[in-house]
Design a protein around this motif. Structure first.
Motif, mmCIF file in Angstrom:
data_model
loop_
_atom_site.group_PDB
_atom_site.id
_atom_site.type_symbol
_atom_site.label_atom_id
_atom_site.label_comp_id
_atom_site.label_asym_id
_atom_site.label_seq_id
_atom_site.Cartn_x
_atom_site.Cartn_y
_atom_site.Cartn_z
ATOM 1 N N ARG A 45 0.826 -1.213 0.000
ATOM 2 C CA ARG A 45 0.000 0.000 0.000
ATOM 3 C C ARG A 45 0.861 1.264 0.000
ATOM 4 O O ARG A 45 0.538 2.250 -0.660
ATOM 5 C CB ARG A 45 -0.939 -0.009 1.204
ATOM 6 N N ILE A 46 1.962 1.234 0.740
ATOM 7 C CA ILE A 46 2.855 2.392 0.777
ATOM 8 C C ILE A 46 3.485 2.627 -0.596
ATOM 9 O O ILE A 46 3.524 3.756 -1.098
ATOM 10 C CB ILE A 46 3.946 2.191 1.848
ATOM 11 N N GLU A 47 3.978 1.557 -1.225
ATOM 12 C CA GLU A 47 4.614 1.694 -2.531
ATOM 13 C C GLU A 47 3.631 2.178 -3.588
ATOM 14 O O GLU A 47 4.006 2.948 -4.488
ATOM 15 C CB GLU A 47 5.231 0.360 -2.938
ATOM 16 N N ALA A 48 2.369 1.757 -3.485
ATOM 17 C CA ALA A 48 1.364 2.218 -4.444
ATOM 18 C C ALA A 48 1.172 3.727 -4.354
ATOM 19 O O ALA A 48 1.032 4.417 -5.376
ATOM 20 C CB ALA A 48 0.041 1.494 -4.191
ATOM 21 N N GLU A 49 1.177 4.269 -3.125
ATOM 22 C CA GLU A 49 1.047 5.714 -2.952
ATOM 23 C C GLU A 49 2.334 6.442 -3.338
ATOM 24 O O GLU A 49 2.298 7.534 -3.912
ATOM 25 C CB GLU A 49 0.683 6.043 -1.495
#
Length: 347
Positions: A45-49
């Motif tokens: 989720r962090i990498e997607a943002e």
């Protein structure tokens, strides 16, 4: 220039998680180009943002965990189940192990208080940590504490809160001897509960690095009568939430009044600049960030439901505190105060 400031972010805390935390970090990076981040949470989720913020990605390290503290979790449960592996705990651990200078979380307040005290421990001589808020006033800003870490406080703790708040005011506002007042139901010395009156007696006589004003009432806070307002967490939290609600209420009244007639709408157009300045002054996002004081490390609590602008302001507070050495100054003040008490007791 000093060493870069690294801040650990609980990316899974709050109502929105990485969808607010990552854009907020990008905003903070624009204001503080030297800052670095440790982003703790679900890596996917962090990498997607982060894909939308390549500059931030280069300044960030991701620590993966799929465990997050629920917003409705009881502090004891969160401490028992979330310790060692939750995003909140790992962000605190980064401060404890000196990998980060501060941490910011929008997560469960009770859980954060319990975990922070367990992980970082209190400064020697401090009985309980307190949460401080930066409060807008007619004059400028003031520090108010405690606003929620403790339901009650005895006289010794109120004196410790005074030293904590004064240390924060010196760090953030650049004043050497901040003025301090005890929040009370009146300014007369006969009013108030025994704990407040006992703290008042100590503060009047103790040789502290402050200018003690005495008692202040609720309407004095917004007037900027003193630089630091001290109270227990029960009263302070109610005052904080009441002030935030009142600001929203006034904003709703103004919007309704400006739409009431053609002349009112015309007047609102002509006064756009003034209304914009008023909105910025009353916007709680601009002063978002409850500061945990009395710990061996810097912890800032953001509102759980804030947006990226609000969370970025909480990061700004953490950055300012990390840059100003507030923890070291507070530890020195506390040590000096208790040393003076011991000398007076021996005398």
């Amino acid at each position: 220039m000093g060493a870069p400031v690294t801040i650990a972010l609980d990316a899974m805390g709050g109502d929105h998680g990485p969808s607010v935390v990552i854009p907020a970090a990008a905003l903070a990076l624009i204001r503080h180009p030297g800052i670095r981040f440790i982003l703790v949470g679900d890596a996917a989720r962090i990498e997607a943002e982060l894909s939308a913020h390549p500059t931030l990605a280069k300044k960030s390290e991701i620590v993966h965990t799929d465990v997050a503290v629920a917003m409705d979790a009881k502090p004891s449960q969160a401490l028992r189940r979330g310790r060692w592996k939750s995003s909140m705990w790992l962000a605190l651990e980064a401060v404890r192990d000196k990998h980060a200078s501060a941490m910011v979380s929008a997560g469960n307040t009770g859980a954060l208080v319990a975990m922070a005290k367990f992980c970082l421990k209190t400064i020697e001589g401090v009985d309980r940590p307190a949460i401080a808020a930066i409060w807008p006033t007619v004059e400028a800003e003031c520090v108010v504490l405690d606003v929620g870490a403790n339901v009650g406080a005895d006289s010794r703790q109120l004196v410790e809160f005074t030293l904590m708040g004064a240390a924060l005011a010196r760090a953030l506002f650049g004043m050497e001897k901040p003025s301090v007042g005890l929040l009370n139901i009146g300014v007369e010395e006969v009013k108030g509960v025994e704990e407040i009156k006992a703290a008042h007696a100590v503060l009047k006589e103790a040789p502290l690095p402050i200018r003690y004003h005495g008692f202040v009432e609720g309407d004095d806070v917004g007037q900027g009568v003193v630089d630091v307002v001290v109270t227990d967490g029960f009263t302070g939290n109610i005052a904080l939430k009441t002030a935030e609600g009142t600001a929203k209420q006034i904003g709703a009244y103004l919007r309704a009044a400006m739409r009431r007639s053609f002349l009112a709408r015309l007047g609102s157009v002509l006064a756009q600049g003034a209304f914009r300045a008023l909105k910025e002054k009353m916007d709680p996002r601009q002063l978002n960030g409850g500061i945990f004081l009395g710990l061996n490390g810097i912890v800032v609590k953001s509102h759980g439901g804030t947006d990226a602008t609000g969370f970025a302001c909480a990061i700004d507070v953490a950055y300012d505190m990390a840059s100003s050495g507030v923890v070291e100054r507070l530890a020195s003040d506390i040590t000096g105060f208790h040393a003076k008490l011991e000398l007076e007791g021996a005398a």
